[in-house]
Every structure is written in structure tokens, then in C-alpha cells.
Design an enzyme around this catalytic site. Structure first.
Site, PDB file in Angstrom:
ATOM      1  CG  HIS A 184      -2.107   0.880   1.113  1.00  0.00           C
ATOM      2  ND1 HIS A 184      -2.172   1.950   0.249  1.00  0.00           N
ATOM      3  CD2 HIS A 184      -3.309   0.852   1.755  1.00  0.00           C
ATOM      4  CE1 HIS A 184      -3.349   2.541   0.365  1.00  0.00           C
ATOM      5  NE2 HIS A 184      -4.059   1.888   1.267  1.00  0.00           N
ATOM      6  CG  HIS A 187      -5.549   5.911  -0.481  1.00  0.00           C
ATOM      7  ND1 HIS A 187      -6.117   4.677  -0.653  1.00  0.00           N
ATOM      8  CD2 HIS A 187      -5.794   6.597  -1.633  1.00  0.00           C
ATOM      9  CE1 HIS A 187      -6.678   4.612  -1.850  1.00  0.00           C
ATOM     10  NE2 HIS A 187      -6.495   5.768  -2.463  1.00  0.00           N
ATOM     11  CE1 TYR A 189      -4.350   5.098   6.092  1.00  0.00           C
ATOM     12  CE2 TYR A 189      -4.583   4.336   3.843  1.00  0.00           C
ATOM     13  CZ  TYR A 189      -5.152   4.713   5.045  1.00  0.00           C
ATOM     14  OH  TYR A 189      -6.512   4.721   5.203  1.00  0.00           O
TER      15      TYR A 189
END
Length: 369
Positions: A184, A187, A189
Site C-alpha cells: 500500500h 492514500h 499512509y
């Protein structure tokens, strides 16, 4: 026109595709979706098994974002993949999906500043590239929505430990039976926050220039691909999505550099969120094709795609696969509904689309008879 070519033009979304060492039955993916149904030890439950089993007809399931370590959590009841109990529970999920003929990757994440001290060991501050609080909220059981905590800046000496956490999480995912992992990198993070000049104010080797800001993500990708093989690793990027207070003044050269460097590592796919996640696709001008031209693997796109848009993108060569989020939540048999032109379920009005605590709105959306 050959029959195979004609089939691709008329049913592009339903053609098989090779993804590394596996073959997918169609070009649809289930996007990773945080549903918060793990137990208090962050172990997937029997409901999680049923949820993914129901959706195994999609070409590729990308299971929900899963913590790489104890410090990576930012939301209530989101699963981990760093304890024996978590790994064993995920194995029941992958076994159920494989028994239905499905394929499944696990998205692995570190939430970074998108967290609260409540979720951190000894109530410590969460970590981030710089000590800048996110203009965002998270949910704590018993307290409701709360502002994310002020993070502390990671020491450069701590970064190799987190890189190793991703490496171990990838190895654990393979132990748990996953066909691969998705890192990931989107977004707001941790890895995405390092990329962006709005959240990364560092002056060391991990801040300043594009090359420095991309270093952490690329180190993680190098470690994960070396551990389990590049043909089992994807990565998610969201160049212009502002969710979770993700701010970047000049995204085009940043993400062109990132993709150019990722190409050298040969991940099996890049998963790109186009536009504002869950919102307008044209919020900021951005040349996605410039990125696509820099990469030779499977190009997966996401954000608000209808069946018709997805088919057109694949036929035109702008994408190899398309991922669906909300439609996969409400339609466990989405590939069949698309193929047969059947109506889609509407979201339940009395159940959350994302978070939640029970089966309603999670495993009780009806499939076609």
C-alpha cells in the site's frame, strides 16, 4: 477478424490474464476494502472467511489492508499478519477462496500518521516522515471518531526496521496461502506520506528531492520482491487523491520517477487510483498514460469504473485490469452480474459501506439465484 480477437473486443473484461505465476479467470479485481471485522487480537474471523469466499469469482481478490506490525495500526479491528494466530486465520481465508477457484493477494500497510496513540504500544505517538498532524479522523471503539494524533518523525535509523516489517509480512502472507501481496503506497499512509512534499519536510536522505522522498517506498518494494519474488508483488499508488490529507505540489514528475524506478524492480502489477478516491476522477489534471508508458507489467486502474468504462479502458489498451470497490461490497457475484447484464444491488441504507461490527452489510448482500 479472428475469433479470439473478436471475443476480446466484445468481452474484454471477461478474458483471462496471466499475472506472474498464476492465471486469472477475468480482468476484474476486488479492490482492498477496510471492513474492520477482525477480532480484538486483530485476527480475521469466520465472517471474514465467508466474505471473501463469496467473492471468489472475481479474477483477483486484493484482501483488505493488513498491518505489517504492531505499530502499523490506525483503525479499529483491522487485521494483522505478524502473529501466528493471524497467519493461521488468514490461511482459512485463502483456503476458502482457492477452494472456489479464486486467486487472492493481501494488501500490506503501515498507516503512519493516520493513526492514534490509542492503537500504539504504550500509547506512543504514531510515526510519520515529519511531525505534522493529519487533518483527518479515525474511529476508536467507545469514543467514536477522533482526530488523528500528532505523530513523531521517524529517525532514519528506524526506517530499516519498518522495511523489514514489510518483508516479513510478505513472507507471512505467502505462509498464509496468499498468491501474492500488494504494498500500500497510497492514500496518505506511511509510504505515501514520505513521497509527498506536503507531509515530508525532512532534510536527510529520505526528504527533499523526489529521489529522496521515493527512497522508502522503493526500499520496501526491493525488500518484498527479493523475499517472495517480483512476480508475486503489486503496489498501489494514488497520484492525485487528497484523501487522508495527502498533499503534493507537483505529482506528475514525482510519480513518473516512482514508476520508472518500480519498473527496474519488475513488480507484477501497478494499481493506480485515478483522481480523488471515491470521488471525481478529474479533480486534478494528470497524465496517467505517461506513467503507463514507463511500465511493462500488468496495469490495473481504479475509481468509479462502470462495466462499460472498464471494458473500454481494456479494449483501448489503457488498462489490463480494473478493480472495483463499492460494487464488490454490494455484489458478491459482480462478474456474473456484469456478464449477464443483471441489475446491481443497492447499498443497504442501514449498514455502513466500510466499517461495521456484524454480518449485516458484510456477508448478507444477495447473490443471483
Amino acid at each position: 477478424m479472428g475469433a479470439q480477437t473478436e471475443a476480446f473486443l466484445t468481452e474484454a473484461l471477461f478474458q483471462p490474464i496471466k499475472l506472474g505465476r498464476i492465471e486469472l479467470a477475468n480482468r476484474m479485481a476486488m479492490a482492498p476494502l477496510t471492513r474492520s471485522r477482525a477480532d480484538d487480537d486483530l485476527v480475521p474471523t469466520e465472517m471474514v472467511v465467508e466474505y471473501y469466499r463469496q467473492r471468489a469469482s472475481v479474477g483477483l481478490i486484493i484482501a483488505e489492508a493488513t498491518q505489517v506490525s504492531e505499530t502499523a495500526q490506525g483503525y479499529t479491528n483491522t487485521p494483522g499478519v505478524y502473529t501466528p494466530e493471524q497467519i493461521a486465520a488468514w490461511k482459512t481465508v485463502t483456503d476458502a477462496v482457492h477452494a472456489q477457484g479464486g486467486k487472492i493477494f493481501l494488501q500490506i500497510w503501515h498507516t503512519g500518521r493516520m493513526s492514534h496513540s490509542h492503537f500504539q504500544p504504550d500509547n506512543q505517538a504514531p510515526v510519520a516522515p515529519s511531525a505534522i498532524a493529519a487533518n483527518a479522523k479515525t474511529y476508536i471503539n467507545g469514543q467514536g471518531y477522533v482526530e488523528c494524533s500528532l505523530p513523531r518523525a521517524l529517525e532514519a535509523s528506524e526506517i530499516p526496521e519498518i522495511v523489514n516489517d514489510f518483508r516479513v509480512a510478505a513472507a507471512n502472507a505467502i505462509k498464509a496461502g496468499f498468491d501474492g501481496v500488494e504494498v500500500h503506497g497510497a492514500h496518505g499512509y506511511l509510504l505515501d506520506a514520505f513521497l509527498r512534499d506536503g507531509t515530508n519536510k525532512r532534510t536527510d536522505a529520505y526528504g527533499g528531492s523526489i529521489e529522496n522522498r521515493a527512497r522508502f517506498l522503493l526500499e520496501v518494494m526491493a525488500a518484498v520482491t527479493a523475499e517472495i519474488g517480483a512476480d508475486r508483488v503489486g503496489v498501489r499508488l494514488a497520484p492525485v487523491s487528497p484523501v487522508n490529507d495527502a498533499v503534493e505540489s507537483n505529482p506528475q514528475p514525482l510519480f513518473e520517477y516512482v514508476v520508472r524506478e518500480l519498473e527496474k524492480l519488475h513488480p507484477v502489477y501497478i494499481h493506480v487510483v485515478e483522481g480523488y478516491t471515491g470521488g471525481p476522477r478529474d479533480n486534478v489534471p494528470f497524465d496517467y498514460e505517461a506513467l503507463h508508458r514507463l511500465y511493462s507489467g500488468v496495469w490495473m486502474v481504479n475509481n468509479g469504473y462502470s462495466k462499460e468504462m472498464a471494458e473500454e479502458a481494456i479494449r483501448a489498451g489503457r488498462a489490463d485490469m480494473v478493480s472495483f470497490g463499492r460494487k464488490m461490497i454490494t455484489n458478491p457475484d459482480l462478474p456474473r452480474r456484469f456478464r449477464e447484464n443483471q441489475p446491481l444491488n443497492s447499498p443497504f441504507e442501514d449498514a455502513s459501506l466500510y466499517g461495521g461490527t456484524g454480518p449485516h452489510g458484510y456477508v448478507d448482500y444477495p447473490a443471483l439465484a
